[in-house]
Design an enzyme around this catalytic site. Structure first.
Site, PDB file in Angstrom:
ATOM      1  N   CYS A 238     -40.497 -44.172  38.079  1.00  0.00           N
ATOM      2  CA  CYS A 238     -40.417 -45.100  38.211  1.00  0.00           C
ATOM      3  C   CYS A 238     -41.090 -46.178  39.586  1.00  0.00           C
ATOM      4  CB  CYS A 238     -38.940 -45.441  38.017  1.00  0.00           C
ATOM      5  SG  CYS A 238     -38.907 -47.464  37.064  1.00  0.00           S
TER       6      CYS A 238
ATOM      7  N   LYS B 282     -37.113 -57.860  30.745  1.00  0.00           N
ATOM      8  CA  LYS B 282     -36.406 -56.150  31.042  1.00  0.00           C
ATOM      9  C   LYS B 282     -36.708 -55.212  29.988  1.00  0.00           C
ATOM     10  CE  LYS B 282     -33.476 -53.557  33.819  1.00  0.00           C
ATOM     11  NZ  LYS B 282     -32.071 -53.591  34.943  1.00  0.00           N
TER      12      LYS B 282
ATOM     13  N   SER C 109     -36.027 -48.366  31.836  1.00  0.00           N
ATOM     14  CA  SER C 109     -34.779 -48.902  32.385  1.00  0.00           C
ATOM     15  C   SER C 109     -35.697 -50.265  33.240  1.00  0.00           C
ATOM     16  CB  SER C 109     -34.544 -49.414  33.403  1.00  0.00           C
ATOM     17  OG  SER C 109     -33.264 -50.217  34.269  1.00  0.00           O
TER      18      SER C 109
ATOM     19  N   HIS D 288     -37.317 -43.383  33.349  1.00  0.00           N
ATOM     20  CA  HIS D 288     -35.466 -42.516  33.842  1.00  0.00           C
ATOM     21  C   HIS D 288     -34.785 -41.284  33.107  1.00  0.00           C
ATOM     22  CE1 HIS D 288     -35.367 -45.428  36.892  1.00  0.00           C
ATOM     23  NE2 HIS D 288     -35.312 -46.060  36.094  1.00  0.00           N
TER      24      HIS D 288
ATOM     25  N   GLU E 209     -33.901 -38.973  34.404  1.00  0.00           N
ATOM     26  CA  GLU E 209     -33.000 -38.504  35.479  1.00  0.00           C
ATOM     27  C   GLU E 209     -31.011 -39.057  35.433  1.00  0.00           C
ATOM     28  OE1 GLU E 209     -34.229 -41.783  37.873  1.00  0.00           O
ATOM     29  OE2 GLU E 209     -34.805 -40.551  36.662  1.00  0.00           O
TER      30      GLU E 209
ATOM     31  N   ARG F  10     -22.711 -54.190  35.403  1.00  0.00           N
ATOM     32  CA  ARG F  10     -23.170 -54.967  36.940  1.00  0.00           C
ATOM     33  C   ARG F  10     -23.753 -56.684  36.116  1.00  0.00           C
ATOM     34  NH1 ARG F  10     -28.153 -52.312  39.119  1.00  0.00           N
ATOM     35  NH2 ARG F  10     -28.832 -53.850  37.717  1.00  0.00           N
TER      36      ARG F  10
END
Length: 307
Positions: A142, A163, A192, A235, A237, A249
């Site tokens: 990233c 985003k 992301s 991502h 992972e 969040r």
């Protein structure tokens, strides 16, 4: 073979419960094997969560791996206790004399900042240069990937209008790549990020090759044709709930955020998301670790002289 990490690292018990073979230092000493030395430069605020995600993938290899946790020296972590850092981490200054078979540089939530405005950018540049002589192969993830491809190749990043957030279909552009061994022709990857690198800029460099790409999200994975650096801009992972955690969040903080694309069942945030990328994440890291094992010098101190 298992991954060697400290017995008291929070990730230890979770990995055991998940069936990942972990090894205590006492047992590792009894095995007459040189473990692969893998460094993790963890730039994420929640270091414990990132440790687990990366250790899970690295530890799934049949090879014995010793994972060293590393941080930027002068940068204070916001969401990780100082006790944890002192117990399990070394600064890059403390390990820069060492050689590593593999080195992972994580993302960081600073992608909207120009690189030169990042407080630790000078040290980051030093680390990237150091990897050329002290690391056999590097996995940049990233923001870490964007920073590395900018540093080594001058590839810029571009701010997105909104985003890039969700789980997107990606194409395997080079099935013959050692890093994509066993990959499907297309597969899903969590995304992301607020910025992107573009195909046209990657293609300006004769030494770079795109391995994974999405028609919606663009470039995903790039490697150096004659080098041992990988650039993963998304991502793989991530845990099953990582995108959910980010979404709630922001919702709870009153930050405008769209629901992650193709993630919640029936687009209902009340339903638990299903992990549809785990197998390919393990394939990618397993292929990377295996390629390191096949090509790294037997004597770790010879790393840097083998290029």
């Amino acid at each position: 073979m298992p991954i060697k990490i400290p017995d008291t690292l929070p990730a230890f018990e979770t990995l055991v419960q998940e069936g990942v073979r972990v090894m205590t230092e006492t047992l590792a000493i009894r095995q007459d094997i040189r473990p692969l030395q893998i460094g993790l430069l963890n730039l994420m605020p929640n270091k414990i969560k990132t440790e687990l995600q990366m250790a899970r993938l690295v530890g799934a290899s049949p090879l014995q791996v010793e994972l060293s946790l590393i941080r930027i020296g002068g940068h204070k972590a916001k969401n990780t206790s100082e006790d944890h850092l002192l117990a399990f981490y070394q600064t890059w200054e403390e390990v820069k004399h060492r050689k590593f078979d593999g080195f992972i540089i994580t993302g960081a939530p600073i992608e909207l900042l120009p690189y030169e405005d990042v407080t630790y950018w000078p040290e980051m540049q030093e680390i990237l240069d150091w990897t050329e002589t002290n690391v056999h192969s590097t996995m940049n993830v990233c923001w870490g990937a964007m920073a590395a491809v900018y540093h080594f190749h001058g590839v810029p990043k571009y701010e997105l209008k909104e985003k890039a957030f969700g789980v997107y279909r990606h194409r395997n552009l080079k099935p013959s790549s050692i890093y994509l061994n066993g990959f499907s022709d297309n597969f899903e990857v969590p995304v992301s990020r607020w910025t992107e690198v573009r195909r046209a800029d990657i293609e300006k460099s004769e030494s770079l090759e795109i391995l994974m790409e999405s028609s919606e999200m663009g470039v995903c994975l790039v490697h150096e044709k004659r080098g041992r650096r990988l650039y993963m801009f998304n991502h793989v992972e991530y845990d099953s709930t990582s995108l959910s955690d980010e979404y709630f969040r922001d919702v709870n903080a009153g930050v405008p955020i769209k629901m992650p694309h193709n993630y919640f069942p029936h687009n209902d945030p009340a339903l638990a998301p299903q992990n549809r990328w785990r197998s390919h994440a393990h394939l990618l890291f397993g292929n990377w670790i295996n390629e390191i094992y096949q090509t790294t010098p037997f004597d770790v101190e010879e790393i840097g002289t083998d290029l």
